[in-house]
Structures are given as structure tokens and as C-alpha cells.
Scaffold this active site. Structure first.
Site, PDB file in Angstrom:
ATOM      1  N   SER A 207      -1.294  -4.538  -8.426  1.00 49.35           N
ATOM      2  CA  SER A 207      -2.170  -5.177  -7.449  1.00 49.35           C
ATOM      3  C   SER A 207      -3.249  -6.003  -8.146  1.00 49.35           C
ATOM      4  CB  SER A 207      -2.735  -4.094  -6.520  1.00 49.35           C
ATOM      5  OG  SER A 207      -3.353  -4.654  -5.395  1.00 49.35           O
TER       6      SER A 207
ATOM      7  N   ASP B 201       6.388  -6.686   0.188  1.00 50.86           N
ATOM      8  CA  ASP B 201       4.938  -6.821   0.079  1.00 50.86           C
ATOM      9  C   ASP B 201       4.479  -7.923   1.024  1.00 50.86           C
ATOM     10  OD1 ASP B 201       2.255  -7.148  -0.767  1.00 50.86           O
ATOM     11  OD2 ASP B 201       2.767  -6.565  -2.806  1.00 50.86           O
TER      12      ASP B 201
ATOM     13  N   HIS C 153       3.523  -3.171  -0.172  1.00 50.18           N
ATOM     14  CA  HIS C 153       2.680  -3.322  -1.354  1.00 50.18           C
ATOM     15  C   HIS C 153       2.523  -1.993  -2.091  1.00 50.18           C
ATOM     16  CE1 HIS C 153      -0.364  -5.007  -3.948  1.00 50.18           C
ATOM     17  NE2 HIS C 153      -1.214  -4.049  -3.601  1.00 50.18           N
TER      18      HIS C 153
END
Length: 338
Positions: free
Chosen positions: A130, A283, A312
Site C-alpha cells: 500500500s 484492488d 486491496h
């Protein structure tokens, strides 16, 4: 193995977007030992609502990130409550006035940590999930001779328009609470309704339509969508609202093209490191499509999509066994190349 946790004090830190960060401090954790050449380094920049402790599932003799072989460094993002953050301010006005700290500001401070304080000569692998992936890509573009390989998991080099729109939605949910007061609330009167709304809005973005349609939240111990949403509310109540907003600004202003006033395409082309970009197949905001666009602009990058219904969250450290195994195998292969 327990990490060694320490703090480096950076003094007054000029910021790339203007202003300064006064009395800047960078908290970091290390596992293992630096070799005599200063080259056996794995760098793990932290992610949104994460700390160095969040990466523990990736680290150990069971993993590619073995402290008996690698010197693993995890610097904490400014704003995450450990490194300099709004929550450290003495007054509500100071907390509300916390400056915008860019990705570039973070990696430049981390570079000082590695080179001036720890004696690192080069990094074998810059890796993260991330917002940690975003930092890893910026590291490779800003210091191309310093980073030998990169592993970007569920992240992109810049915050693309849909991603910024997502961030605007969670920001609006928090700011709609009158108690928010543009961040100038008292420590004992946090915007609890706004924090709950922030978590509730964030949750469906973090997973996927398949996750909800197949009721995969049950595999996480929740018997209903409402139970999952309530858990996200509780998790975000534990965070300082101004810290969340500070890190959100860092994220939404992520632009690899801002490095040395280059375009994004030039900055990506400047990355020399062997890079594996691993977006999640579902995602919703760090999309596989945009990861492919960036990867095509890099001379030594390969895009390997992480096929998972968990959106995600697929790449979150230790969250899902099969995905974690894929990530470990890929990290091992990159370290063999380094």
C-alpha cells in the site's frame, strides 16, 4: 525475534511543499545486523494505519526476510503516531496546523537515517504494501543507484485520480462531524462520529465485490456485513483523527513525477532496480490497470497480478495465508537477484 526500536532526531526539517516540520523525529525498527559492506539491507516503509510492528508477519526464519541473513529496517511514516505526528502537538491549534509532509520528505528523512545514522551503503530490496509500496517506488526513482531491487505490493508510484476521489470520500465522512472543528478539537473531545463514519466508508473500498457477494467476511470471523463495518468503526476510533488526516494528505499528494521536477514517465524510466509490481486483481483504488501503465514505463519492471478476492487487503502482511506465501516467494526471488 524482537526488533530494536529507536528514534533519530532530525531537527527542523524543510518540506518540499513549503513550510517546515519542527523538531522532526523519525522512529524506526531494525531486525538483524548490518554486514561489513553495509549492503544486506531490506527496507520496509510503513503504510497507512500501520507501524513497523505491522510487518512482523513477513519477518523471521520462516520467511524470505530472515534477520539471520538480512538487516531489516522499517521507518515509520510521519503522521502515524510514532514518528512526528499531529497527535504529539501540545495544543489543538498546533495539531490542526500540522504541515503537509510529502512522500519525498519521508524518503529523504529515511535516507538520512540509513546513510548518516545506520551506515547503509545500498539496499538489497525496498518492499512494502500500500503506502509502503508507494514509498518504495519513490525511493528507487529518487536514489536509483542506492536501491537494487523493488517489490511493490498493492500500490502504485502515484496517487491516480480514482484513488484521490476515494480519499476525498473518507475525508468528507470524518469532516462532517461538527466535533472535527477542522482538526482543532481538544484531546478529550475527539470526533468519534466522524471516525466511525471514516471507517465505515473505508471498509467496502478495501475489499471487493466478490468478497461481499461470497460472504468471505465470514472467513474473517464476522457473521454479517454489519459486524464487519462495526469492527472497522472500532479500529478507526483507536486512531487520532488528525494523524489520519495528515497521512491521508501525504498519500493523496503522492506524485513520482514531482521528484526533481520530472514527469512521471521520466521518473519511472529513471528506476534502474529490478522491480516486481504486484497489484491485487480486485484492488479498487490501487488498481491493476494503473499498475500496468506504470510498469510499462519502467525499463526493468514486471507486473505480476496477485489474484485474490480480498481486494486491496490481499497484500496486507500476514492477513491471508495463500497471498502471504506468494509474497514471500516473490521477495525471496528478488533477494536472490540482489
Amino acid at each position: 525475534m524482537q526488533p530494536h526500536v529507536d528514534t533519530i532526531h532530525l531537527g527542523t526539517l524543510p518540506l518540499s511543499q513549503g513550510g517546515v516540520l519542527e523538531d522532526a523525529k523519525l522512529v524506526y525498527a531494525t531486525w538483524g545486523r548490518l554486514n561489513s559492506d553495509g549492503t544486506n539491507v531490506v527496507l520496509l516503509p510503513t503504510y497507512y494505519t500501520g507501524t513497523h510492528d505491522s510487518y512482523r508477519p513477513w519477518i523471521g526464519s520462516h520467511s524470505a526476510l530472515d534477520p539471520d541473513r538480512w538487516f531489516i529496517i522499517s521507518p515509520n511514516l510521519f503522521g502515524n503516531g510514532l514518528s512526528s505526528s499531529p497527535s504529539h502537538a501540545q495544543t489543538p491549534a498546533q495539531r490542526a496546523g500540522f504541515p503537509l509532509v510529502s512522500i519525498r520528505d519521508n524518503i529523504d528523512a529515511q535516507h538520512r537515517l540509513l546513510t548518516e545514522h545506520l551506515g547503509v551503503k545500498s539496499v538489497a530490496l525496498a518492499m512494502g504494501w500500500s503506502l509502503g509500496a508507494v514509498q518504495s517506488m519513490h525511493w528507487a526513482a529518487a536514489y536509483p543507484a542506492f536501491i537494487r531491487t523493488v517489490f511493490s505490493i498493492c500500490g502504485t508510484a502515484s496517487c491516480w485520480p480514482l484513488n484521490r476521489a476515494f480519499l476525498a470520500s473518507v475525508r468528507a465522512a470524518l469532516a462532517a462531524d461538527p466535533a472535527w472543528m477542522d482538526g482543532a478539537y481538544a484531546h478529550d473531545a475527539p470526533p468519534t462520529r466522524g471516525l466511525k463514519a471514516f471507517g465505515r466508508v473505508y471498509c467496502p473500498w478495501a475489499y471487493s465485490s466478490t468478497f461481499f457477494r461470497q460472504a468471505l467476511y465470514r472467513t474473517l470471523g464476522f457473521d454479517s456485513i454489519e459486524a464487519l463495518l462495526l469492527a472497522w468503526e472500532e479500529e478507526h476510533l483507536a486512531w487520532d483523527a488528525c494523524d489520519l488526516m495528515a497521512m491521508l494528505k501525504t498519500w493523496e499528494h503522492a506524485d513520482i513525477g514531482s521528484l526533481a521536477d520530472q514527469s512521471a514517465s521520466k521518473a519511472l524510466a529513471n528506476i534502474r532496480a529490478k522491480t516486481i509490481i504486484m497489484p491485487g486483481s480486485c484492488d479498487a483504488y490501487f488498481t491493476a490497470e494503473e499498475a500496468r501503465i506504470e510498469g510499462a514505463l519502467m525499463p526493468n519492471a514486471e507486473v505480476r497480478v496477485l489474484d485474490s478476492p480480498f481486494g486491496h487487503c490481499a497484500g496486507a502482511p500476514g492477513r491471508f495465508e495463500e497471498e502471504t506465501r506468494t509474497i514471500a516467494m516473490t521477495a525471496h526471488a528478488l533477494l536472490d537477484m540482489a
